[in-house]
Design a protein around this motif. Structure first.
Motif, PDB file in Angstrom:
ATOM      1  N   VAL A  22      98.606 152.730  16.283  1.00 17.37           N
ATOM      2  CA  VAL A  22      98.582 151.922  15.054  1.00 17.37           C
ATOM      3  C   VAL A  22      99.947 151.475  14.556  1.00 17.37           C
ATOM      4  O   VAL A  22     100.027 150.610  13.686  1.00 17.37           O
ATOM      5  N   THR A  23     101.034 152.025  15.089  1.00 16.92           N
ATOM      6  CA  THR A  23     102.364 151.602  14.634  1.00 16.92           C
ATOM      7  C   THR A  23     102.949 150.577  15.606  1.00 16.92           C
ATOM      8  O   THR A  23     102.701 150.649  16.810  1.00 16.92           O
ATOM      9  N   PRO A  24     103.719 149.618  15.103  1.00 23.13           N
ATOM     10  CA  PRO A  24     104.315 148.639  16.016  1.00 23.13           C
ATOM     11  C   PRO A  24     105.277 149.282  17.013  1.00 23.13           C
ATOM     12  O   PRO A  24     105.347 148.862  18.165  1.00 23.13           O
ATOM     13  N   GLU A  25     105.981 150.327  16.582  1.00 28.36           N
ATOM     14  CA  GLU A  25     106.904 151.014  17.493  1.00 28.36           C
ATOM     15  C   GLU A  25     106.143 151.683  18.630  1.00 28.36           C
ATOM     16  O   GLU A  25     106.566 151.640  19.783  1.00 28.36           O
ATOM     17  N   GLY A  26     105.037 152.312  18.289  1.00 23.80           N
ATOM     18  CA  GLY A  26     104.235 152.975  19.311  1.00 23.80           C
ATOM     19  C   GLY A  26     103.582 151.986  20.251  1.00 23.80           C
ATOM     20  O   GLY A  26     103.711 152.083  21.475  1.00 23.80           O
ATOM     21  N   LEU A  27     102.875 151.004  19.700  1.00 25.71           N
ATOM     22  CA  LEU A  27     102.132 150.051  20.505  1.00 25.71           C
ATOM     23  C   LEU A  27     103.046 149.266  21.442  1.00 25.71           C
ATOM     24  O   LEU A  27     102.711 149.037  22.606  1.00 25.71           O
ATOM     25  N   SER A  28     104.227 148.889  20.943  1.00 23.62           N
ATOM     26  CA  SER A  28     105.136 148.107  21.792  1.00 23.62           C
ATOM     27  C   SER A  28     105.886 148.987  22.791  1.00 23.62           C
ATOM     28  O   SER A  28     106.624 148.478  23.620  1.00 23.62           O
ATOM     29  N   SER A  29     105.653 150.285  22.753  1.00 28.73           N
ATOM     30  CA  SER A  29     106.234 151.176  23.755  1.00 28.73           C
ATOM     31  C   SER A  29     105.393 151.254  25.018  1.00 28.73           C
ATOM     32  O   SER A  29     105.896 151.646  26.065  1.00 28.73           O
ATOM     33  N   PHE A  30     104.109 150.898  24.919  1.00 34.75           N
ATOM     34  CA  PHE A  30     103.265 151.059  26.105  1.00 34.75           C
ATOM     35  C   PHE A  30     102.274 149.918  26.352  1.00 34.75           C
ATOM     36  O   PHE A  30     101.739 149.811  27.449  1.00 34.75           O
ATOM     37  N   PHE A  31     102.021 149.052  25.375  1.00 33.23           N
ATOM     38  CA  PHE A  31     100.950 148.065  25.539  1.00 33.23           C
ATOM     39  C   PHE A  31     101.419 146.636  25.310  1.00 33.23           C
ATOM     40  O   PHE A  31     101.281 145.788  26.169  1.00 33.23           O
ATOM     41  N   THR A  32     101.954 146.351  24.144  1.00 31.69           N
ATOM     42  CA  THR A  32     102.410 144.998  23.829  1.00 31.69           C
ATOM     43  C   THR A  32     103.917 144.903  24.046  1.00 31.69           C
ATOM     44  O   THR A  32     104.618 145.913  24.050  1.00 31.69           O
ATOM     45  N   ALA A  33     104.396 143.680  24.192  1.00 38.26           N
ATOM     46  CA  ALA A  33     105.847 143.485  24.193  1.00 38.26           C
ATOM     47  C   ALA A  33     106.363 143.566  22.761  1.00 38.26           C
ATOM     48  O   ALA A  33     107.481 143.995  22.514  1.00 38.26           O
ATOM     49  N   GLU A  34     105.508 143.148  21.816  1.00 38.66           N
ATOM     50  CA  GLU A  34     105.881 143.150  20.410  1.00 38.66           C
ATOM     51  C   GLU A  34     104.622 143.196  19.554  1.00 38.66           C
ATOM     52  O   GLU A  34     103.610 142.585  19.880  1.00 38.66           O
ATOM     53  N   ALA A  35     104.691 143.955  18.468  1.00 42.32           N
ATOM     54  CA  ALA A  35     103.631 143.995  17.466  1.00 42.32           C
ATOM     55  C   ALA A  35     104.299 143.716  16.128  1.00 42.32           C
ATOM     56  O   ALA A  35     105.294 144.358  15.779  1.00 42.32           O
ATOM     57  N   SER A  36     103.759 142.765  15.362  1.00 37.58           N
ATOM     58  CA  SER A  36     104.445 142.306  14.159  1.00 37.58           C
ATOM     59  C   SER A  36     104.414 143.293  12.996  1.00 37.58           C
ATOM     60  O   SER A  36     105.296 143.251  12.144  1.00 37.58           O
ATOM     61  N   ALA A  37     103.419 144.171  12.964  1.00 35.62           N
ATOM     62  CA  ALA A  37     103.287 145.097  11.836  1.00 35.62           C
ATOM     63  C   ALA A  37     102.343 146.226  12.215  1.00 35.62           C
ATOM     64  O   ALA A  37     101.634 146.148  13.230  1.00 35.62           O
ATOM     65  N   ALA A  38     102.312 147.240  11.368  1.00 38.73           N
ATOM     66  CA  ALA A  38     101.374 148.345  11.553  1.00 38.73           C
ATOM     67  C   ALA A  38      99.947 147.853  11.316  1.00 38.73           C
ATOM     68  O   ALA A  38      99.720 146.863  10.619  1.00 38.73           O
ATOM     69  N   MET A  39      98.997 148.557  11.891  1.00 39.47           N
ATOM     70  CA  MET A  39      97.588 148.224  11.693  1.00 39.47           C
ATOM     71  C   MET A  39      97.134 148.756  10.337  1.00 39.47           C
ATOM     72  O   MET A  39      97.094 149.957  10.110  1.00 39.47           O
ATOM     73  N   VAL A  40      96.805 147.823   9.457  1.00 39.29           N
ATOM     74  CA  VAL A  40      96.307 148.139   8.122  1.00 39.29           C
ATOM     75  C   VAL A  40      95.006 147.368   7.952  1.00 39.29           C
ATOM     76  O   VAL A  40      94.974 146.158   8.220  1.00 39.29           O
ATOM     77  N   PRO A  41      93.911 148.026   7.534  1.00 40.07           N
ATOM     78  CA  PRO A  41      92.633 147.336   7.418  1.00 40.07           C
ATOM     79  C   PRO A  41      92.740 146.029   6.618  1.00 40.07           C
ATOM     80  O   PRO A  41      93.395 145.965   5.584  1.00 40.07           O
ATOM     81  N   GLY A  42      92.096 144.983   7.162  1.00 38.60           N
ATOM     82  CA  GLY A  42      92.043 143.698   6.482  1.00 38.60           C
ATOM     83  C   GLY A  42      93.245 142.800   6.704  1.00 38.60           C
ATOM     84  O   GLY A  42      93.261 141.672   6.219  1.00 38.60           O
ATOM     85  N   THR A  43      94.254 143.270   7.422  1.00 38.07           N
ATOM     86  CA  THR A  43      95.433 142.441   7.674  1.00 38.07           C
ATOM     87  C   THR A  43      95.336 141.789   9.047  1.00 38.07           C
ATOM     88  O   THR A  43      94.564 142.213   9.903  1.00 38.07           O
ATOM     89  N   THR A  44      96.134 140.754   9.244  1.00 39.87           N
ATOM     90  CA  THR A  44      96.240 140.120  10.549  1.00 39.87           C
ATOM     91  C   THR A  44      97.644 140.387  11.073  1.00 39.87           C
ATOM     92  O   THR A  44      98.632 140.175  10.372  1.00 39.87           O
ATOM     93  N   VAL A  45      97.718 140.879  12.304  1.00 40.42           N
ATOM     94  CA  VAL A  45      98.999 141.140  12.954  1.00 40.42           C
ATOM     95  C   VAL A  45      99.086 140.258  14.199  1.00 40.42           C
ATOM     96  O   VAL A  45      98.080 139.742  14.680  1.00 40.42           O
TER      97      VAL A  45
END
Length: 145
Positions: A22-45
């Motif tokens: 759920v964190t951009p630091e975590g997700l971009s360490s193994f899955f995405t090249a970049e994630a714009s923000a943390a996963m928060v319900p109702g938001t768009t990242v």
């Protein structure tokens, strides 16, 4: 409705696995090249995938700490369920809908590849500190009727 389910177990506590997803630091360490923000319900990242030069807008759905993560992105709805498994974490990824017929079979094959990479990348990162061990843009799976 046809859905794809991919399951695995990682020998790390649920809270570590949840935070990595759920964190951009975590997700971009193994899955995405970049994630714009943390996963928060109702938001768009925004997630960028460098190996295929693609960027997706992802609408975050329900989040229950250490238990459930969901989002909608091009192609469907994804739900990740997390459960304690003797000190490790059982992950169940469900993506739906899958199309019917040969189109659905091809879609399921492609998404199975992606979710297998997700699980392997997450495991490599959490257990061994490996960042993006590499996904080739040349991997192909074809369904022929």
């Amino acid at each position: 409705m046809t859905k794809l389910i991919v399951e695995d177990r990682i020998d790390r506590p649920v809270e570590d696995v949840f935070r990595a997803i759920v964190t951009p630091e975590g997700l971009s360490s193994f899955f995405t090249a970049e994630a714009s923000a943390a996963m928060v319900p109702g938001t768009t990242v925004t997630w960028r995938f460098g190996h295929v030069d693609a960027t997706f807008e992802v609408l975050i759905g329900e989040i229950e700490p250490d238990r459930l993560i969901s989002w909608t992105w091009p192609g469907g709805q994804v739900t990740i369920e997390l459960a304690d498994a003797d000190g490790g974490t059982r992950l169940t990824v469900t993506e739906q809908p899958m199309a019917d017929g040969i189109e659905g079979a091809a879609q399921a094959v492609g998404q199975t590849q992606g979710w297998t990479y997700f699980m392997c990348g997450l495991r490599a990162h959490l257990l061994h500190g490996i960042r993006h061990f590499g996904l080739s843009d040349a991997i192909r799976a074809t369904v022929v009727a």
